[in-house]
Scaffold this motif. Structure first.
Motif, PDB file in Angstrom:
ATOM      1  N   VAL A 647       0.866  -1.178   0.000  1.00 17.72           N
ATOM      2  CA  VAL A 647       0.000   0.000   0.000  1.00 17.72           C
ATOM      3  C   VAL A 647       0.901   1.227   0.000  1.00 17.72           C
ATOM      4  CG1 VAL A 647      -1.870   1.227   1.148  1.00 17.72           C
ATOM      5  CG2 VAL A 647      -1.752  -1.266   1.295  1.00 17.72           C
ATOM      6  N   TYR A 648       0.653   2.128  -0.960  1.00 15.44           N
ATOM      7  CA  TYR A 648       1.482   3.314  -1.120  1.00 15.44           C
ATOM      8  C   TYR A 648       0.673   4.567  -0.799  1.00 15.44           C
ATOM      9  CZ  TYR A 648       4.762   0.440  -3.857  1.00 15.44           C
ATOM     10  OH  TYR A 648       5.648  -0.509  -4.275  1.00 15.44           O
ATOM     11  N   ARG A 649       1.404   5.594  -0.381  1.00 10.66           N
ATOM     12  CA  ARG A 649       0.850   6.939  -0.395  1.00 10.66           C
ATOM     13  C   ARG A 649       1.300   7.571  -1.699  1.00 10.66           C
ATOM     14  NH1 ARG A 649       1.650  12.225   0.005  1.00 10.66           N
ATOM     15  NH2 ARG A 649       0.342  13.507   1.353  1.00 10.66           N
ATOM     16  N   GLY A 650       0.400   8.323  -2.355  1.00 11.25           N
ATOM     17  CA  GLY A 650       0.759   8.919  -3.628  1.00 11.25           C
ATOM     18  C   GLY A 650      -0.169  10.046  -3.988  1.00 11.25           C
ATOM     19  N   ALA A 663      -4.395   6.962  -1.391  1.00 11.81           N
ATOM     20  CA  ALA A 663      -3.784   5.700  -0.972  1.00 11.81           C
ATOM     21  C   ALA A 663      -3.927   4.711  -2.122  1.00 11.81           C
ATOM     22  CB  ALA A 663      -4.454   5.161   0.293  1.00 11.81           C
ATOM     23  N   ILE A 664      -2.857   3.984  -2.429  1.00 15.44           N
ATOM     24  CA  ILE A 664      -2.811   3.115  -3.605  1.00 15.44           C
ATOM     25  C   ILE A 664      -2.535   1.690  -3.148  1.00 15.44           C
ATOM     26  CG2 ILE A 664      -1.733   2.718  -5.837  1.00 15.44           C
ATOM     27  CD1 ILE A 664      -0.680   5.708  -5.491  1.00 15.44           C
ATOM     28  N   LYS A 665      -3.528   0.822  -3.296  1.00 16.59           N
ATOM     29  CA  LYS A 665      -3.351  -0.597  -3.006  1.00 16.59           C
ATOM     30  C   LYS A 665      -2.920  -1.293  -4.300  1.00 16.59           C
ATOM     31  CE  LYS A 665      -6.847  -0.920   0.667  1.00 16.59           C
ATOM     32  NZ  LYS A 665      -8.063  -1.631   1.126  1.00 16.59           N
ATOM     33  N   VAL A 710      -7.403   2.758  -5.979  1.00 17.26           N
ATOM     34  CA  VAL A 710      -7.007   4.099  -5.524  1.00 17.26           C
ATOM     35  C   VAL A 710      -8.143   4.677  -4.689  1.00 17.26           C
ATOM     36  CG1 VAL A 710      -6.220   6.378  -6.231  1.00 17.26           C
ATOM     37  CG2 VAL A 710      -5.663   4.381  -7.630  1.00 17.26           C
ATOM     38  N   THR A 711      -7.852   5.029  -3.436  1.00 19.93           N
ATOM     39  CA  THR A 711      -8.845   5.624  -2.540  1.00 19.93           C
ATOM     40  C   THR A 711      -8.315   6.947  -2.016  1.00 19.93           C
ATOM     41  OG1 THR A 711      -7.975   4.572  -0.535  1.00 19.93           O
ATOM     42  CG2 THR A 711      -9.567   3.307  -1.833  1.00 19.93           C
ATOM     43  N   GLU A 712      -9.215   7.687  -1.378  1.00 21.28           N
ATOM     44  CA  GLU A 712      -8.769   8.931  -0.763  1.00 21.28           C
ATOM     45  C   GLU A 712      -7.772   8.621   0.362  1.00 21.28           C
ATOM     46  OE1 GLU A 712     -11.587  11.030   1.759  1.00 21.28           O
ATOM     47  OE2 GLU A 712     -12.960   9.330   1.620  1.00 21.28           O
ATOM     48  N   TYR A 713      -6.853   9.552   0.605  1.00 19.92           N
ATOM     49  CA  TYR A 713      -5.804   9.353   1.598  1.00 19.92           C
ATOM     50  C   TYR A 713      -6.255   9.924   2.936  1.00 19.92           C
ATOM     51  CZ  TYR A 713      -1.303   9.586   3.959  1.00 19.92           C
ATOM     52  OH  TYR A 713      -0.283   9.441   4.856  1.00 19.92           O
ATOM     53  N   MET A 714      -6.199   9.113   3.980  1.00 21.10           N
ATOM     54  CA  MET A 714      -6.582   9.509   5.335  1.00 21.10           C
ATOM     55  C   MET A 714      -5.299   9.718   6.136  1.00 21.10           C
ATOM     56  SD  MET A 714      -9.863   9.509   4.976  1.00 21.10           S
ATOM     57  CE  MET A 714     -10.618   9.491   6.595  1.00 21.10           C
ATOM     58  N   GLU A 715      -4.994  10.985   6.426  1.00 21.37           N
ATOM     59  CA  GLU A 715      -3.682  11.343   6.954  1.00 21.37           C
ATOM     60  C   GLU A 715      -3.379  10.703   8.309  1.00 21.37           C
ATOM     61  OE1 GLU A 715      -5.197  14.460   4.191  1.00 21.37           O
ATOM     62  OE2 GLU A 715      -5.990  13.383   5.918  1.00 21.37           O
TER      63      GLU A 715
END
Length: 996
Positions: A647-650, A663-665, A710-715
């Motif tokens: 899982v990446y942050r991007g 967030a990228i799975k 690809v989903t929204e990123y939850m900080e």
């Protein structure tokens, strides 16, 4: 006092059994094994001499001819015991920063000594000290750091021997070695075994990748990334890697190796293809036998070349068979379709031998012969549908001339026809020819009669004839007949003219008169045996007379009048339509609107559709999720490892949209089709939801090699971890606000007839605005149409601590079972991420719930919130509130903050789960640091020491102001310490009121 008096047979039996158990340990590298030493251990005891009060004593025993040693101490009748036992120097592996200490020991029950054991304890302490070299017999207590207080699960009584096994972790080791030490403070203890080891992920070969043995990382490192190397004769597109967990397990492999061309995988190795077999590319496939009509080479073949006379087409795979050239078509036949236009139909049968190919096509070649001279027909001849690339066995040929001989050659082709060389005697011909002689017996015919020009008294006509004359010596005579168009044929004058050209100009015609004209070949050109009408073509052409000036004026006036009438009619119809429509529009605009019905129309009636019901799961993904091109996605760093990959942050930058963090799975390479479908099924579920408290799906990547979600990123990540990191920092009002957001998201899911099944704080994500969003739909399933419908699982893991009792017992899930889970989430939120049911096992949790036990109120939990938790945990699921009711209640609490001031009763003995052992002063702890560690507040140990609070007696005398004065400022930490002191006072029967 001899600890083992009366227990030797039992002890020997245990050691034998335990020796078998030790052999079952795996993935462990042992640094110290007290039993395996088999000789004098040489451990240091301190104090060295104690007069009549002996400390730790070593005892040698013999079992089956082998010697083993035990250490014991039993000064229960003496006060102020401080006996130390230190191991020899333990060398540390360079990468092992985290080791495990496994202890097997016996503790005697203090009650078994009668009244002489008032100072007896039932615990002892474990310490450690790091060093870069062996210090010999030098011993300083101040160099040792406490690891844990060791308390037995089972205490040995007078007539039975109960052996305990405990394992403790020593973290953050960095020097060359270390010592372990055991401190006795007045217990009767026998240390049977001490084993020190660290965990490793063993060397292994996975998917043809060799991964070396790797020491498991510490708690801070979590996953340790390890790069692998392909085995011999294997290659990889990217560097394979895998993760080593803290438990010594390999997890989430990324990348794989494949055997080179000419090699196949056999038992995690690449071996050459056997003779007669081949493999053309690097892949995970097996070697295949050489196909038909190919040569069988020695081992390790990349391809099998075709034998002489056989070929592969450029589009054929190297795994395909070799084929020869097709034989000639058969039974070529020409059929006359339309002689007047020189049209033939050629047809034939497929070749008798297609050489096993299915890509056979045909071409047609035409030659025309005149006066013994033959040449290609050229572009004049037309083939329908084409002259080459034919897949059908027929073709239409047109624009042929009469009285000529035509030779048609039809040839069969296939994908290997390009390899055809000079004809060989052994090769059958691939074409067939047919000669057709076009000798027309029909007379010429008029095919087209056209008017070229006309005046008021003349007319010019021309026409076409078929077949055309071959030479000027054979002209065709034409007969022109014309007359005035009149119904009285008796009185009509018919004029006949014989012509030798296909053009005529007729003059002296009567103006304003219609004429009938007919052109035909003269009777001398027609064959007497021709069928009647076959050689003749009649065309009747009305010829209007020229218009005079008066006639023109009349017609022009009539045209103007007609146009004016048409305009008036259109205008009247338009005005009438507007007069009828206007009242209708007015009445519609003034019609009163029913507000309730309008609201119902706006209410979404969308129902969740289970993607697993689709026959093709890819259709479900395309229906519910947006396809994203990989070029719009930028990966930045790995933030975790999921079941299917990393899982990446991007960032996501779509055309016409602002760049957003995501967030990228990812799906790890080498996946199966089922894994890909399972991976994308979560996107098919998420794509159906649109709510501010449900994690938002940005889109998927499915049409490229590497699938992604690809989903929204939850900080701020998962809710449970976030609350643990901010323990005590949020007031109750803000915590209830988080619960409201979660409940709103669950109401949305419930309204869509959808059950989550895995609702827990770990599956709630938090962003920078502290908005909570429901995520992780891996265990989710759709409900039936019936609101009380259930989904019955066929097995699999169930999160026991969060699951309703009926779901555990019968594996049936409803929205009511989600409500139970929501109650557990509420408890997690109010307890700042504490583990539900603490360290109880799953079996103990199920047993307690069935016996009507419910989690107690967390510290500082509003009474109204805890009452809602209890309603969610009702045994009868029909009596639990629905998510709509929960949202309304939480909304009322947020609108009336005063309702949160009443605090539920709190029992620190249950919530903090204090140890049951008791010291000489009645306090459950020997030291302040031990007490702070038990309530997870060890970060304040230095604050208490600097303030002079160094004994538990000092702690029991502290007030709320004293806690604040030593530097405890966070409200949650202040209350945790205060409630713990209140619990200690209650245990020591001190009837004092401690105000918070």
């Amino acid at each position: 006092m001899d600890f083992f008096t009366g227990f030797r047979p039992l002890l020997f039996s245990y050691v034998l059994i335990n020796g078998i158990l030790i052999t079952l340990q795996t993935k462990e590298e042992v640094l110290l094994d007290m039993k395996a030493t088999g000789g004098e251990l040489g451990w240091l005891t301190w104090p060295l001499e104690q007069g009549d009060k002996p400390g730790w004593e070593v005892t040698q025993r013999t079992l089956n001819g082998s010697q083993f040693y035990t250490y014991s101490v039993c000064n229960v009748g003496e006060r102020e015991q401080d006996n130390w036992l230190r191991t020899t120097f333990i060398q540390r592996h360079q990468s092992a920063s985290r080791v495990f200490v496994e202890l097997q020991f016996i503790v005697r029950d203090c009650n078994s000594f009668g009244g002489s054991s008032l100072t007896c304890k039932e615990t002892f302490n474990l310490f450690t000290s790091e060093s870069d070299a062996d210090v010999g017999t030098t011993f300083r207590k101040g160099q040792f750091k406490k690891v844990a207080t060791i308390a037995p699960d089972e205490i040995t009584g007078k007539n039975e021997l109960r052996i305990n096994t405990e394992t403790r972790v020593v973290e953050n080791l960095s020097r060359k070695g270390f010592y372990l030490a055991f401190q006795d403070i007045g217990a009767c203890v026998a240390l049977l075994s001490t084993r020190v080891y660290y965990k490793t992920c063993p060397a292994t070969v996975k998917s043809l990748v060799l991964f070396p043995e790797t020491v498991a990382g510490g708690e801070n490192q979590g996953l340790r990334e390890v790069s692998g190397a392909c085995v011999d004769n294997a290659v990889s597109e990217e560097s394979p890697r895998i993760y080593c967990t803290v438990d010594g397990d390999w997890a989430v492999m990324v990348g794989q190796c494949q055997c080179k061309p000419g090699y196949e995988e056999v038992k995690e190795a690449c071996q050459e293809c056997r003779p007669g077999f081949f493999k053309a590319a690097a892949s995970g496939d097996k070697c295949e036998p050489c196909p038909a009509n190919s040569e069988q080479l020695d081992s390790g073949a990349l391809v099998c070349p075709c034998t002489d006379g056989f070929y592969r087409a450029p589009t054929d795979p190297p795994t395909g068979p070799c084929s020869g050239l097709p034989s000639a078509p058969r039974d070529l036949v020409a059929t006359t379709v339309q002689l007047s236009t020189g049209k033939l139909l050629l047809s034939w049968s497929p070749p008798e031998d297609t050489a096993g190919r299915t890509d056979v096509t045909y071409s047609v070649e035409c030659q025309r012969c005149e006066d013994s001279v033959c040449q290609l027909c050229g572009e004049k001849i037309r083939f329908e549908p084409a002259g080459t690339g034919l897949t059908d066995t027929k073709v239409s040929v047109s624009s042929l001339d009469a009285h000529l001989n035509y030779t048609f050659t039809v040839k069969a082709h296939s994908g290997v026809s390009m390899f055809e060389a000079e004809p060989r005697s052994s090769r059958p011909p691939s074409s067939i020819s047919l000669t057709v002689s076009l000798r027309y017996t029909d007379p010429p015919r008029i095919t087209t009669l056209r008017m070229v020009e006309r005046t008021s008294a003349s007319l010019s006509l021309s026409w076409d004839v078929f077949p055309r004359p071959r030479s000027q010596s054979q002209p065709i005579q034409y007969k022109l007949t014309y007359r005035k168009k009149d119904d009285n044929l008796v009185a009509t004058t018919i004029i006949v003219r014989i012509l030798e050209k296909n053009f005529v100009h007729v003059v002296d015609l009567t103006p304003c008169t219609a004429y009938m004209c007919k052109v035909q070949p003269s009777a001398a050109m027609a064959a007497p045996e021709a069928p009647k009408g076959l050689s003749l073509m009649s065309v009747f052409l009305p010829i209007p007379g020229p218009l005079t000036q008066n006639n023109t004026a009349v017609i022009f006036a009539a045209a103007i009048g007609g146009a004016a009438m048409l305009f008036i009619v259109i205008l009247v119809l338009f005005l009438r339509r507007r007069s009828v429509k206007a009242p209708l529009l007015l009445s519609t605009s003034l019609r009163p609107v029913n507000q309730s019905s309008f609201t119902e129309q706006l209410k979404p009636l969308k129902t969740y559709v289970d993607p697993h019901t689709y026959e093709d799961p890819n259709v479900a993904v395309l229906k519910f999720a947006t396809e994203i091109h990989p070029s719009h996605i930028t990966k930045q760093k790995v933030i975790g490892a999921g079941e299917f990959g990393e899982v990446y942050r991007g960032n996501l930058k779509m055309p016409g949209r602002k760049e957003v963090a995501v967030a990228i799975k990812t799906l790890k390479p080498g996946y199966t089709e089922k894994q890909r479908q399972d991976f994308l099924s979560e996107a098919s579920i998420m794509g159906q939801f649109s709510h501010q408290n449900i994690i938002r799906l940005e889109g998927v990547v499915t049409k490229f090699k590497h699938a992604m979600i690809v989903t929204e990123y939850m900080e701020n990540g998962a809710l449970d971890r976030y609350l643990k990191d901010h323990d005590g920092e949020f007031p109750s009002f803000q915590l209830v606000g988080m619960m409201y957001g979660i409940a709103a998201g669950m109401k949305y899911l419930s309204d869509m007839s959808y059950v989550h099944r895995d609702l827990a704080a770990r599956n709630i994500l938090v962003n920078n605005n502290l908005e909570c969003k429901v995520s992780d739909f891996g265990l989710s399933r759709v409900l039936e149409d019936d609101p009380e419908g259930t989904y019955t699982t066929s097995g699999g893991k169930i999160p026991i601590r969060w699951t309703a009792p009926e779901a555990i017992a019968y594996r049936k899930f409803t929205s009511a079972s989600d409500v139970w889970s929501f109650g557990i989430v509420m408890w997690e939120v109010m307890a700042f991420g504490e583990r539900p049911y603490w360290d109880m096992s799953n079996h103990e949790v199920m047993k307690a719930i069935n016996e009507a036990f419910r989690l107690p109120a967390p510290m500082d939990c509003p009474s109204a919130v805890y009452q809602l938790m209890l309603q969610c945990w009702l045994q009868d699921r029909s009596k639990r509130p629905r998510f709509g009711d929960i949202v309304n209640l939480l909304d009322k609490l947020l609108r009336s903050p005063d309702s949160l001031k009443t605090i539920a009763d709190f029992d620190p003995r249950v919530s903090i789960r204090l140890p049951s052992t008791s010291g000489s002063d009645g306090s459950p702890f020997r030291s302040v640091s031990e007490w702070l560690e038990s309530i997870k507040m060890s970060q304040y140990s230095e604050n208490f020491t600097c303030a002079g609070v160094v004994t538990m007696d000092h702690v029991l005398q502290m007030k709320n102001e004293d806690i604040k004065n030593i530097g405890v400022r966070l409200p949650g930490h202040l209350k945790r310490i205060a409630y713990s002191i209140l619990g200690l006072k209650d245990q020591t029967s001190t009837l004092s009121v401690f105000a918070v």
